[in-house]
Write a protein that holds these residues in place. Structure first.
Motif, PDB file in Angstrom:
ATOM      1  N   ARG A   9      -5.476   0.776  -8.394  1.00 41.22           N
ATOM      2  CA  ARG A   9      -4.811   0.930  -7.096  1.00 41.22           C
ATOM      3  C   ARG A   9      -4.538   2.411  -6.829  1.00 41.22           C
ATOM      4  O   ARG A   9      -3.395   2.878  -6.912  1.00 41.22           O
ATOM      5  N   PRO A  10      -5.584   3.197  -6.503  1.00 42.23           N
ATOM      6  CA  PRO A  10      -5.396   4.641  -6.328  1.00 42.23           C
ATOM      7  C   PRO A  10      -4.559   5.020  -5.111  1.00 42.23           C
ATOM      8  O   PRO A  10      -4.221   6.197  -4.949  1.00 42.23           O
ATOM      9  N   ASP A  11      -4.216   4.032  -4.273  1.00 39.82           N
ATOM     10  CA  ASP A  11      -3.333   4.312  -3.142  1.00 39.82           C
ATOM     11  C   ASP A  11      -1.890   4.540  -3.584  1.00 39.82           C
ATOM     12  O   ASP A  11      -1.092   5.127  -2.839  1.00 39.82           O
ATOM     13  N   LEU A  12      -1.529   4.071  -4.769  1.00 38.58           N
ATOM     14  CA  LEU A  12      -0.138   4.127  -5.208  1.00 38.58           C
ATOM     15  C   LEU A  12       0.274   5.548  -5.590  1.00 38.58           C
ATOM     16  O   LEU A  12      -0.539   6.362  -6.033  1.00 38.58           O
ATOM     17  N   GLU A  13       1.564   5.836  -5.410  1.00 38.13           N
ATOM     18  CA  GLU A  13       2.151   7.091  -5.880  1.00 38.13           C
ATOM     19  C   GLU A  13       2.832   6.793  -7.212  1.00 38.13           C
ATOM     20  O   GLU A  13       3.900   6.187  -7.238  1.00 38.13           O
TER      21      GLU A  13
ATOM     22  N   GLU B   9       0.836  -1.198   0.000  1.00 41.01           N
ATOM     23  CA  GLU B   9       0.000   0.000   0.000  1.00 41.01           C
ATOM     24  C   GLU B   9       0.870   1.247   0.000  1.00 41.01           C
ATOM     25  O   GLU B   9       1.904   1.311   0.660  1.00 41.01           O
ATOM     26  N   ASN B  10       0.445   2.245  -0.789  1.00 37.00           N
ATOM     27  CA  ASN B  10       1.126   3.539  -0.900  1.00 37.00           C
ATOM     28  C   ASN B  10       2.531   3.431  -1.496  1.00 37.00           C
ATOM     29  O   ASN B  10       3.363   4.337  -1.313  1.00 37.00           O
TER      30      ASN B  10
END
Length: 234
Positions: free
Chosen positions: A92-96, A70-71
């Motif tokens: 996966r909108p948590d990714l940067e 996550e992230n």
């Protein structure tokens, strides 16, 4: 624009669950892609079902096989019109996610999609071999991705310097298995081939996902200059 039930069902078969928000974002991405493509040459793939299979499902195919925390920070190297990075970010909108490409008009399209879909990402106009020696980017990413036609030994030199030790580089390839070609370069650059996933897309096209784990720091002499990489690949 696209058959959203087809997208959701085929993604589920692959092991990727897409919620309603993600489905709406994929539909908007397809709409923006076709709209922009009428003015700017982004892709030859414009039929709705082809977009779903060859861009969207293909792009998210690594997600069931790569344990991306996550992230995590992900860099899409040579992202073109945002594939695989945009579909991965939608799923996966948590990714940067950092989108790297040398063609600015394609990055402008990605910026438009990010704004339209209310997603956050960074676009960088540049080349991987330059960023690979920049301390702001070198060994700063948990994941690097490519969906490129260059040989694996060349791609490894572009990408592995950007991946932190313990991270992973995912090279998305067609039916060909390039592990023998790339293994020497990967070892030299501090990586090892962890897994090769062979799969078929919904239209029957074959894919090989080469998962390369970064196990030690990349020597400071890499990446080399562009011409050197092209003329004398590892």
């Amino acid at each position: 624009m696209i058959n959203t039930d087809f997208l959701k069902n085929e993604a589920a078969k692959m092991g990727v669950s897409l919620d309603g928000v993600a489905i709406k974002r994929f539909d908007l991405l397809a709409e923006r892609l076709v709209s922009w493509n009428s003015r700017v040459n982004l892709t030859a793939i414009t039929e709705p079902d082809d977009i779903v299979v060859k861009h969207f499902l293909d792009s998210i195919s690594p997600l069931p096989y790569a344990d991306i925390k996550e992230n995590a920070r992900l860099i899409d190297v040579g992202c073109g019109a945002g594939f695989p990075g945009l579909p991965i970010l939608i799923a996966r909108p948590d990714l940067e996610v950092t989108f790297l490409d040398s063609i600015e008009k394609k990055l402008k399209f990605i910026d438009d999609v990010l704004e339209s879909t209310s997603l956050f990402g960074e676009t960088v106009h540049g080349r991987a071999e330059v960023l690979g020696v920049d301390s702001d980017f070198r060994e700063q990413f948990d994941v690097a991705t490519t969906r490129a036609v260059a040989p694996l030994n060349v791609l490894a030199e572009y990408c592995l310097p950007l991946v932190k030790v313990g991270g992973i580089y995912i090279s998305m390839k067609g039916a060909e298995d390039e592990t023998a070609l790339g293994s020497k370069a990967i070892k030299e650059l501090g990586g090892e081939i962890e897994n090769v996933v062979s799969l078929k897309l919904a239209n029957g096209d074959s894919r090989n996902l080469i998962m390369i784990r970064k196990i030690s720091q990349t020597a400071t002499k890499y990446p080399r200059k562009t011409k050197k990489i092209a003329v004398q690949p590892l």
